[in-house]
Design a protein around this motif. Sequence first.
Motif, PDB file in Angstrom:
ATOM      1  N   GLY A 526     -24.412  46.454  23.503  1.00 43.67           N
ATOM      2  CA  GLY A 526     -24.553  45.797  22.101  1.00 43.67           C
ATOM      3  C   GLY A 526     -25.731  46.309  21.797  1.00 43.67           C
ATOM      4  N   PRO A 577     -21.266  43.974  19.989  1.00 45.33           N
ATOM      5  CA  PRO A 577     -21.741  42.689  19.294  1.00 45.33           C
ATOM      6  C   PRO A 577     -23.425  43.117  18.934  1.00 45.33           C
ATOM      7  CG  PRO A 577     -21.905  42.277  21.780  1.00 45.33           C
ATOM      8  CD  PRO A 577     -20.849  43.718  21.171  1.00 45.33           C
ATOM      9  N   ALA A 598     -23.222  39.508  14.701  1.00 41.81           N
ATOM     10  CA  ALA A 598     -22.023  38.720  15.551  1.00 41.81           C
ATOM     11  C   ALA A 598     -22.465  37.197  15.803  1.00 41.81           C
ATOM     12  CB  ALA A 598     -21.678  39.487  16.366  1.00 41.81           C
ATOM     13  N   ARG A 599     -23.814  37.087  16.125  1.00 44.05           N
ATOM     14  CA  ARG A 599     -24.487  36.108  16.526  1.00 44.05           C
ATOM     15  C   ARG A 599     -25.995  36.092  16.298  1.00 44.05           C
ATOM     16  NH1 ARG A 599     -21.871  33.653  21.927  1.00 44.05           N
ATOM     17  NH2 ARG A 599     -19.997  33.334  20.248  1.00 44.05           N
ATOM     18  N   LEU A 701     -20.853  38.475  25.214  1.00 42.12           N
ATOM     19  CA  LEU A 701     -19.834  38.900  24.453  1.00 42.12           C
ATOM     20  C   LEU A 701     -19.246  40.133  24.741  1.00 42.12           C
ATOM     21  CD1 LEU A 701     -21.709  38.141  20.992  1.00 42.12           C
ATOM     22  CD2 LEU A 701     -19.586  36.908  22.045  1.00 42.12           C
ATOM     23  N   TYR A 706     -15.596  41.788  23.630  1.00 43.08           N
ATOM     24  CA  TYR A 706     -15.926  41.572  22.011  1.00 43.08           C
ATOM     25  C   TYR A 706     -14.927  42.359  21.430  1.00 43.08           C
ATOM     26  CZ  TYR A 706     -18.324  41.353  17.809  1.00 43.08           C
ATOM     27  OH  TYR A 706     -18.700  41.258  16.490  1.00 43.08           O
ATOM     28  N   PRO A 708     -14.590  43.004  16.964  1.00 37.24           N
ATOM     29  CA  PRO A 708     -15.236  42.442  15.484  1.00 37.24           C
ATOM     30  C   PRO A 708     -14.410  41.734  14.892  1.00 37.24           C
ATOM     31  CG  PRO A 708     -14.907  44.737  15.224  1.00 37.24           C
ATOM     32  CD  PRO A 708     -14.845  44.216  16.893  1.00 37.24           C
TER      33      PRO A 708
END
Length: 802
Positions: A526, A577, A598-599, A701, A706, A708
Amino acid sequence: MPRFPIRQVAVLGAGVMGAQIAAHLVNVRVPVVLFDLPAKEGPKSGIALGAIEKLKKLKPAPLGLAAEAGRIRAANYEDDLALLGQCDLVIEAIAERMDWKRDLYARIADHVAPHAILASNTSGLSINALAQALPEALRPRFCGVHFFNPPRYMALLELIPTAGTQPEVLDALESFATTFLGKSVLRARDTPNFIANRVGVAGMLATIKEAETYGLTYDVVDDLTGKKLGRASSGTFRTADVVGLDTLAHVIKTLQDNLADDPFHPSYATPEVVAGLIAQGALGQKSGAGFYKKDGKAILRLDPAQASYVPAGGKADELVARILKKAPAERLKLLRESKNPQAQFLWALLRDGFHYAAVHLGTIAETARDVDFALRWGFGHQQGPFELWQQAGWTQVAAWVAADIEAGLALSKAPLPAWVTSGPVAERGGVHQPEGSWSPSAGAFVPPRSLPVYDRQAFPETVAGSGFLPALQSGTEVFKNEELRVWTLDGEVLIASITAKLHLISPTVTAGLMQAVEIAEREFQGLVIWSPDEMFSAGANLEALMPVFMKHGSKGIDPEEKKLQDLMLRLRYAQVPVVAAIRGIALGGGCELLVHCARRVAAMESYIGLVEVGVGLLPGAGGLTYIARRAAERALAVHGSVTPGTDLLPFLKTGFEAAAMAKVGTSALESRELGYLLDSDLIVPHKDELLFVASQQVRALASAGYRPPVAQPFPVAGRSTLATIRGQLANLRDGGMISAHDQHIATLIAEVLCGGDVDPGSLVTEAYLLTLERQRFCKLLDHPKTQERIMGMLSTGKPVRN
């Protein structure tokens, strides 16, 4: 080291410091009980309740959210001492009176839990002397702590052991204070005023003395000793007013009463001007007057010669200001040799600081690093005295200081310690080396303390000379362009760091982030977007787009804005992510960037908002589309479905007002209330742990498989809600609350958020709303009043109200 869980904290004393310590514990989600004396009238815990209520009104705000003051439990010493047995940490924070503290210890000792840590918050009282009032069984779990005011914002926490404090107690408290309170911890010796106040207040006294010697006014001194000198913008005398002259006098008295044999003892005399102001009740900011006072909007300064206040505003001479921009060696040489009184004052001030720190290092601190950090974290200096001394040339500066001591120009006749001019420090050119910082007591360069908690800090603050590479020169570089570096520390998580001024998002940054996402999808778990300073991003780089606008008008901007929108969607729908690690300021396009990740992992002191109306624009990189989508998601969560009869306005209201009024969250907690952070996002108290936590989020994640989110249409409020908002805006304009142009911008914002002229509950796509955003954005670009706002911001850095 076994983990020491702190599930609840008791704070004893609901005064200024105690209440604000309790507030900071609430900020970081630690349950807290605030004790004080029983009230003589009203509720028994009325004193604590009153202090909690005052927290909501204090500035700067001690609470991340004022509404959370109610999370502090009020208690009193008469009815509620049994609650102490439910607390893992007890912080005593009553007035700085040894007798009062000892009396309180006698009352509480039997109620403190057998495993709990007891700490006294004090700015300078002897911790060993306080310990004598405790039962033998409690002494190993007792130590001193010194929070700096205001506790929410000041990084420094001094931790002071007694001769009998268990090492594991100190380790546990240091770990808790670092990760959970976000503090930068120094262990101080049990000497009067510890490290920061000992050196810092001695420096303030020296400043007052040298200002009198060179005949400088308080406003000029503050300009010289503020940002120009690399210190807090409030300078010296304004800082004293903020701290409180009575508080300053108390700290000075501690020096007077406990350091009779100190070679600098004569310089600890309370300045006549300070004593005179206190006698008049002029205690500084809290009393309305001190070295300064406000007269309406005017700021006045004290003129001691006239014993009256006169207009302030004096500034440093331009010659001296230019000297202060030179490299350290040249800067100090020019100050010392100059005949300008302001330059002579600054040399004297710096010399006094070098002299004092060197003479006292061996008794007040473990290493020179602790002194430098104490001045940085506790007094807002960009660098400590030993750092500047070393950068300017250790041997040369030592010779200059020694010559001034010999000539009787210094504050004391005490010679520089032998370690300054001979031995390892002199041979190596300074106290800070790659292997550690000089410790006179150890006779060696000592490395920083190693605790597991510091493994969470990939790039902790370091001192000049320590040899540590800056973050943006570390790791393995994957690629970079003129305004973005993409790199990795571990080969698993990719990091993108914007390097442009203010981390503004230009076409170059946009293209670089697009490339970073592609690389992350191919080769990494990520992507983390992170930078090692107090700026995530101040927004889009309007200046970079000016040539395009001048040549092609808004038609030329449309495709550039589309590229920025495409980046936001690329982040949102990346196959790995993407985590935004926010530290400090994230405005405009910076806010839009983070909401599409994503976060989000945000430092507590993060300031997030959509502020485009300040330059006459609306958020055009997906910010409004995000607000509309989130409103639909929240409505669906509440109602289960959204039909044409569902009122979406309650779900849009906060986001609309935030964008239309350019509201900025003044903490990560408030940014969550505004909707820029979600409940699933993490708030990290310590800024230096941000990259670690964000990287861990990427790994977690990715490990969880993960995927999307799936792009799908969502309902919008439509024309009926748009009509309601238009009516409210017209009322605000007619009432003089907003200008006609403010109304115009807010109406265009509402058009995007409501989906334009469509039926309530109509399903739209992100692409549809993004098109509306671009159209309205470009429409505003063509407006003369928006152009006035943009040019005003670019030329002055301040918003134009038109």
